[in-house]
Design a protein around this motif. Structure first.
Motif, PDB file in Angstrom:
ATOM      1  N   SER A  84       0.833  -1.210   0.000  1.00  0.00           N
ATOM      2  CA  SER A  84       0.000   0.000   0.000  1.00  0.00           C
ATOM      3  C   SER A  84       0.861   1.251   0.000  1.00  0.00           C
ATOM      4  CB  SER A  84      -0.929  -0.012   1.213  1.00  0.00           C
ATOM      5  OG  SER A  84      -1.781  -1.134   1.197  1.00  0.00           O
ATOM      6  N   GLN A  85       1.959   1.234   0.742  1.00  0.00           N
ATOM      7  CA  GLN A  85       2.842   2.400   0.793  1.00  0.00           C
ATOM      8  C   GLN A  85       3.477   2.661  -0.576  1.00  0.00           C
ATOM      9  OE1 GLN A  85       5.892   2.119   3.760  1.00  0.00           O
ATOM     10  NE2 GLN A  85       6.917   4.008   3.104  1.00  0.00           N
ATOM     11  N   THR A  86       3.886   1.584  -1.257  1.00  0.00           N
ATOM     12  CA  THR A  86       4.480   1.748  -2.584  1.00  0.00           C
ATOM     13  C   THR A  86       3.460   2.300  -3.568  1.00  0.00           C
ATOM     14  OG1 THR A  86       5.943  -0.128  -2.127  1.00  0.00           O
ATOM     15  CG2 THR A  86       5.752   0.583  -4.407  1.00  0.00           C
ATOM     16  N   LEU A  87       2.235   1.802  -3.497  1.00  0.00           N
ATOM     17  CA  LEU A  87       1.195   2.301  -4.403  1.00  0.00           C
ATOM     18  C   LEU A  87       0.895   3.765  -4.125  1.00  0.00           C
ATOM     19  CD1 LEU A  87      -0.880   1.791  -6.599  1.00  0.00           C
ATOM     20  CD2 LEU A  87      -2.456   0.953  -4.833  1.00  0.00           C
ATOM     21  N   ALA A  88       0.850   4.153  -2.842  1.00  0.00           N
ATOM     22  CA  ALA A  88       0.604   5.554  -2.501  1.00  0.00           C
ATOM     23  C   ALA A  88       1.720   6.448  -3.013  1.00  0.00           C
ATOM     24  CB  ALA A  88       0.445   5.691  -0.987  1.00  0.00           C
ATOM     25  N   ASN A  89       2.985   5.971  -2.896  1.00  0.00           N
ATOM     26  CA  ASN A  89       4.105   6.759  -3.413  1.00  0.00           C
ATOM     27  C   ASN A  89       4.027   6.914  -4.928  1.00  0.00           C
ATOM     28  OD1 ASN A  89       5.055   6.894  -0.791  1.00  0.00           O
ATOM     29  ND2 ASN A  89       6.542   5.245  -1.047  1.00  0.00           N
ATOM     30  N   TYR A  90       3.615   5.859  -5.602  1.00  0.00           N
ATOM     31  CA  TYR A  90       3.501   5.921  -7.063  1.00  0.00           C
ATOM     32  C   TYR A  90       2.400   6.897  -7.485  1.00  0.00           C
ATOM     33  CZ  TYR A  90       2.741   4.433 -11.877  1.00  0.00           C
ATOM     34  OH  TYR A  90       2.601   4.417 -13.242  1.00  0.00           O
ATOM     35  N   LEU A  91       1.269   6.839  -6.785  1.00  0.00           N
ATOM     36  CA  LEU A  91       0.179   7.763  -7.123  1.00  0.00           C
ATOM     37  C   LEU A  91       0.586   9.212  -6.863  1.00  0.00           C
ATOM     38  CD1 LEU A  91      -2.899   5.798  -5.687  1.00  0.00           C
ATOM     39  CD2 LEU A  91      -2.182   6.014  -8.074  1.00  0.00           C
ATOM     40  N   GLN A  92       1.379   9.431  -5.808  1.00  0.00           N
ATOM     41  CA  GLN A  92       1.839  10.790  -5.521  1.00  0.00           C
ATOM     42  C   GLN A  92       2.748  11.298  -6.635  1.00  0.00           C
ATOM     43  OE1 GLN A  92       3.749  11.166  -1.736  1.00  0.00           O
ATOM     44  NE2 GLN A  92       3.767  13.398  -1.774  1.00  0.00           N
ATOM     45  N   GLN A  93       3.580  10.417  -7.195  1.00  0.00           N
ATOM     46  CA  GLN A  93       4.431  10.816  -8.314  1.00  0.00           C
ATOM     47  C   GLN A  93       3.604  11.146  -9.551  1.00  0.00           C
ATOM     48  OE1 GLN A  93       7.290   7.712  -8.961  1.00  0.00           O
ATOM     49  NE2 GLN A  93       8.261   7.945  -6.964  1.00  0.00           N
ATOM     50  N   MET A  94       2.439  10.527  -9.671  1.00  0.00           N
ATOM     51  CA  MET A  94       1.553  10.807 -10.803  1.00  0.00           C
ATOM     52  C   MET A  94       0.681  12.035 -10.563  1.00  0.00           C
ATOM     53  SD  MET A  94       2.159   8.433 -13.110  1.00  0.00           S
ATOM     54  CE  MET A  94       3.882   8.665 -12.633  1.00  0.00           C
ATOM     55  N   GLY A  95       0.885  12.717  -9.423  1.00  0.00           N
ATOM     56  CA  GLY A  95       0.140  13.926  -9.130  1.00  0.00           C
ATOM     57  C   GLY A  95      -1.147  13.701  -8.382  1.00  0.00           C
ATOM     58  N   ILE A  96      -1.343  12.497  -7.846  1.00  0.00           N
ATOM     59  CA  ILE A  96      -2.568  12.187  -7.089  1.00  0.00           C
ATOM     60  C   ILE A  96      -2.209  12.150  -5.619  1.00  0.00           C
ATOM     61  CG2 ILE A  96      -4.414  10.510  -6.717  1.00  0.00           C
ATOM     62  CD1 ILE A  96      -3.971   9.533  -9.553  1.00  0.00           C
ATOM     63  N   THR A  97      -2.773  13.115  -4.847  1.00  0.00           N
ATOM     64  CA  THR A  97      -2.498  13.194  -3.415  1.00  0.00           C
ATOM     65  C   THR A  97      -3.660  12.587  -2.653  1.00  0.00           C
ATOM     66  OG1 THR A  97      -1.221  15.216  -3.752  1.00  0.00           O
ATOM     67  CG2 THR A  97      -1.953  14.728  -1.511  1.00  0.00           C
ATOM     68  N   LEU A  98      -3.374  11.594  -1.858  1.00  0.00           N
ATOM     69  CA  LEU A  98      -4.409  10.925  -1.072  1.00  0.00           C
ATOM     70  C   LEU A  98      -4.670  11.692   0.213  1.00  0.00           C
ATOM     71  CD1 LEU A  98      -3.224   7.212  -1.461  1.00  0.00           C
ATOM     72  CD2 LEU A  98      -5.002   8.396  -2.747  1.00  0.00           C
ATOM     73  N   PRO A  99      -5.881  11.665   0.702  1.00  0.00           N
ATOM     74  CA  PRO A  99      -6.179  12.356   1.968  1.00  0.00           C
ATOM     75  C   PRO A  99      -5.445  11.689   3.121  1.00  0.00           C
ATOM     76  CG  PRO A  99      -8.046  11.027   1.280  1.00  0.00           C
ATOM     77  CD  PRO A  99      -7.082  11.040   0.128  1.00  0.00           C
ATOM     78  N   PRO A 100      -5.115  12.445   4.158  1.00  0.00           N
ATOM     79  CA  PRO A 100      -4.418  11.860   5.314  1.00  0.00           C
ATOM     80  C   PRO A 100      -5.236  10.736   5.936  1.00  0.00           C
ATOM     81  CG  PRO A 100      -4.363  14.256   5.399  1.00  0.00           C
ATOM     82  CD  PRO A 100      -5.322  13.900   4.302  1.00  0.00           C
TER      83      PRO A 100
END
Length: 379
Positions: free
Chosen positions: A72-88
């Motif tokens: 899950s952490q890796t997927l969140a990091n990948y989405l952040q690189q794609m410009g998608i910020t997940l809510p806290p």
């Protein structure tokens, strides 16, 4: 009934099948070789690459995020690189994603843009990688530099199905390959064009082979062109021009070579009982006695009923009656004559009527007694 017994004598010829291929009739042909068959140019080798990535598109067979938080952490990091910020505090639990380790071999002289095959292996508890797609994964060398990028659809040579708590799996589903899925991004420097010499490294250390490699090169190119430095390395003077050096090495690798007779060796696989020996194995006169020990254990259930005057609460009890029998077959003392050829050695060992498992102990005893003229290697 449980039974533990040593198998009857059989399959010894199968265990020595590879050895029979090296009988003296084909020895002369087997010894002919080229220099490229026994040596390689020093510095001309492949390099291992590895990387960490994600496989997506799985049909609910990915990692269980509750047990594998790094997915899950890796997927969140990948989405952040794609410009998608997940809510806290977002709790990602994707079932179609699996964390994987990607490995590849970077061939010698590989250049940017060249395609290489990659292997993808699950790093978590994914049930299957079948049908998944590897997203862009950098592949690094031991120096930490990125030498290739991997991406593509996985080929998994297996299948599986589950329902109602039952499952069937064919082959391995947690690893797969992507043919041509890696693209080289950086070339590895090579010392091939540096210096006045090139060094040939023998695949196996042997002084006789090193001398014959040097002699073969000197006969073809002139005396003093090659020098055997030790039992592993042969140094050859080479032209400085790159085009001439490539042609020079190509000619050297194709030179004929008469290999010396291989050192006598017997290889024993202690796990499977396989025994392989080469044509140099010889036997000195000896005598061997061999017998089989068989242990048979049988268990018969018996029912014990309460007697007519048994106290209240007495119950029927099932007991086991064990019967153990030990039998040992006599081992006659067999004289083994001196044998200088592999065929005679095989016939002498077959005369003992031993299984491959028993043959291991016999060979060890022959070696300890000094009757087996060969190196005994256990793998």
């Amino acid at each position: 009934m449980n039974r533990f017994a040593i198998a009857p004598p059989r399959f010894l010829a199968l265990a020595l099948l590879l050895a029979l291929l090296a009988l003296p009739g084909g020895a002369a042909l087997a010894q002919a070789a080229r220099i490229k068959d026994v040596a390689a140019v020093q510095g001309v080798r492949s390099n291992q690459l590895t990387g960490y990535g994600l496989v997506v598109g799985l049909d609910g067979t990915g990692d269980q995020s509750s047990q594998m938080p790094y997915t899950s952490q890796t997927l969140a990091n990948y989405l952040q690189q794609m410009g998608i910020t997940l809510p806290p505090g977002a709790n990602l639990q994707p079932k179609n994603v699996a964390a994987v380790l990607v490995t590849a071999q970077l061939p010698a002289f590989a250049r940017p843009g060249q395609a290489i095959d990659v292997t993808v292996s699950s790093a978590g508890n994914a049930k299957s990688l079948r049908g998944g797609t590897l997203i862009t994964t950098p592949l690094r060398g031991v120096d930490g530099q990125v030498y290739a990028l991997a991406q593509g659809n996985l080929l998994v040579g297996g299948a599986g199905a589950s329902a109602g708590g039952s499952s069937v799996t064919i082959n391995h589903l947690s690893a797969g390959r992507i043919p041509g899925g890696g693209q080289v991004e950086r070339a590895v420097p090579t010392p091939f064009l540096l210096g006045e010499h090139i060094d040939l490294n023998l695949n196996a250390a042997d002084f006789q082979t090193a001398r014959r490699v040097a002699q073969s090169i000197n006969r073809a190119l002139g005396e003093g062109m090659a020098q055997a430095l030790d039992g592993r390395m042969v140094r050859v003077r080479a032209p400085l021009d790159p085009n001439a050096r490539v042609a020079f090495v190509a000619d050297i690798e194709d030179l004929p070579l008469d290999l010396p007779r291989a050192a006598a060796k017997v290889v024993v696989n202690a796990r499977t009982g396989s025994v392989v020996m080469n044509q140099s194995v010889a036997l000195s006169p000896s005598a061997v006695a061999h017998g089989n020990l068989s242990v048979s254990i049988s268990s018969t259930p018996q029912v014990s009923q309460p007697g007519p005057f048994a106290p209240p609460g007495a119950q029927t009890v099932v007991t086991e009656k064990a019967d153990i029998q030990v039998s040992q077959q006599g081992g006659a003392l067999i004289q083994m004559a001196a044998s200088a050829q592999l065929g005679d050695v095989v016939k002498a060992l077959n005369a003992l009527g031993a299984t491959p498992q028993d043959l291991v102990a016999i060979l060890q005893a022959l070696k300890a007694a000094g009757a087996l003229q060969a190196e005994l290697e256990v793998i």
